[in-house]
Design an enzyme around this catalytic site. Structure first.
Site, PDB file in Angstrom:
ATOM      1  N   CYS A 103       7.214 -22.050  41.256  1.00 42.13           N
ATOM      2  CA  CYS A 103       7.361 -23.027  40.174  1.00 42.13           C
ATOM      3  C   CYS A 103       7.036 -24.428  40.669  1.00 42.13           C
ATOM      4  CB  CYS A 103       8.775 -22.969  39.607  1.00 42.13           C
ATOM      5  SG  CYS A 103       9.052 -24.047  38.185  1.00 42.13           S
ATOM      6  N   CYS A 195      15.780 -17.935  36.917  1.00 39.75           N
ATOM      7  CA  CYS A 195      16.033 -18.526  35.598  1.00 39.75           C
ATOM      8  C   CYS A 195      15.463 -17.713  34.455  1.00 39.75           C
ATOM      9  CB  CYS A 195      15.494 -19.963  35.557  1.00 39.75           C
ATOM     10  SG  CYS A 195      13.683 -20.092  35.537  1.00 39.75           S
TER      11      CYS A 195
END
Length: 358
Positions: A103, A195
């Site tokens: 990410c 997440c």
């Protein structure tokens, strides 16, 4: 010098205080929350992640308290392609990816930074616990929260447009500061796990996308000792959930030693067989000029793992690492991050490991 700063605000306490510090330092700060799912409820629910509607609202409230403009940017398609699909394909290939590292590489310091620069911003500010010292990436002072490992994939050009205001402070002090600043997220729990996996069930998440793929679990002699529904559900060093029907002759626990997507086989064996002392890593990223010839340094092999003394050397487009002592359970797909003291030298993705005979 005052900069135009885009503050990435996840909705948590760290990014909120980072944005507040950047504004207090005199920078022209704009807050942005990255919408990473086209359906926020499909990712983590509650206050444990950074991909929910609640997190977006928390980020907006924090921006209001700080007194900065705030926007939500839709990066869901890019996040799904570069992080979620990469995560699935890496497991399918028998590797163990780090989605937080990916990410940072593909979203925060590529998609987000590129858009920020195009809009005239000078830098992106995040709540990572790391320090930048004249372009040199260093560990954060809070050893328990240090995030230099997941930032080591960033290039020097990307780090030149980054701000990490929290690197000189402990997490406990950040919470105290958030409360003093009137930020409602001061006591918000940290995010955990991955997440984009709503219930934390990585095996179920992968099975839903890759389907059932039954195959054998074998010992180091090639004897079948169990069956699996998909080799992708396992990772090097795993002990629990192996579904082994035949106990080991010595009665000791067995661990995953190897995953072969080609034969759809998972190999298990004793804990000692996890030891490696040579690592080959690919796609190196150097944060300074790479040394010529072998050089001594330290290497970290997982996000919060121990640090190992080693000798590293460039070998074409690869990085060869020889550990001073064996490391256990090193998984291809993870990052090998090189350090000189608290300074990050560079990183590469682990491709292969070996144990050199005594």
């Amino acid at each position: 010098m005052a900069l135009r700063v885009l503050a990435a605000m996840s909705g948590g306490v760290d990014s909120a205080v980072a944005a507040a510090r950047a504004a207090e330092a005199g920078h022209d700060v704009t807050g942005v929350h990255m919408a990473l799912s086209s359906n926020p409820q499909s990712y983590r629910s509650g206050a444990r992640g950074c991909c929910t509607l609640e997190d977006s609202r928390d980020a907006r409230r924090a921006a209001d308290v700080i007194g900065i403009p705030f926007y939500v940017w839709d990066l869901a398609e890019r996040f799904h392609r570069d992080v979620v699909e990469d995560f699935v394909s890496e497991y399918a290939a028998g590797r163990t990816p780090n989605p937080c590292l990916r990410c940072n590489e593909k979203i925060k310091f590529a998609a987000l930074l590129d858009r920020a620069i195009a809009l005239g911003f000078d830098a992106v500010c995040t709540g990572h616990y790391a320090r930048l010292d004249d372009g040199v990436l260093r560990r954060g002072v809070d050893a328990g929260k240090d995030q230099s490992y997941v930032l080591a994939v960033c290039t020097p050009e990307q780090l030149a447009h980054a701000l990490f205001p929290l690197g000189d402070t402990s997490k406990a002090d950040i919470r105290v500061e958030a409360e003093r600043r009137g930020l409602q997220v001061a006591d918000k729990p940290d995010s955990h796990d991955i997440c984009f996996i709503a219930d934390g069930d990585t095996r179920g998440f992968l099975a839903e996308r890759l389907g059932a793929a039954p195959g054998p679990i074998v010992d180091t002699d090639g004897n079948e000792v169990g069956r699996h529904d998909g080799a992708y559900a396992y990772t090097i060093g795993q002990r629990k959930g192996l579904r082994i029907g035949t106990p080991a002759a010595d009665g000791r626990p067995r661990y995953v030693l190897d995953i072969s997507p080609v034969t759809n086989t998972v190999t298990v064996g004793p804990r000692d067989s996890l030891d490696v002392d040579e690592i080959t890593a690919e796609r190196p990223v150097w944060l300074s000029e790479a040394p010529d010839g072998p050089f001594g340094c330290h290497v970290q092999l997982r996000a919060h793992g121990e640090v190992h003394a080693c000798t590293a050397e460039r070998d074409g487009d690869a990085l060869r690492i020889r550990l001073a002592g064996p490391a256990r359970g090193v998984a291809p797909g993870q990052a090998a991050v090189l350090y000189d003291g608290d300074r990050v030298l560079g990183s590469a993705t682990i491709a292969d490991t070996a144990r050199v005979p005594a």
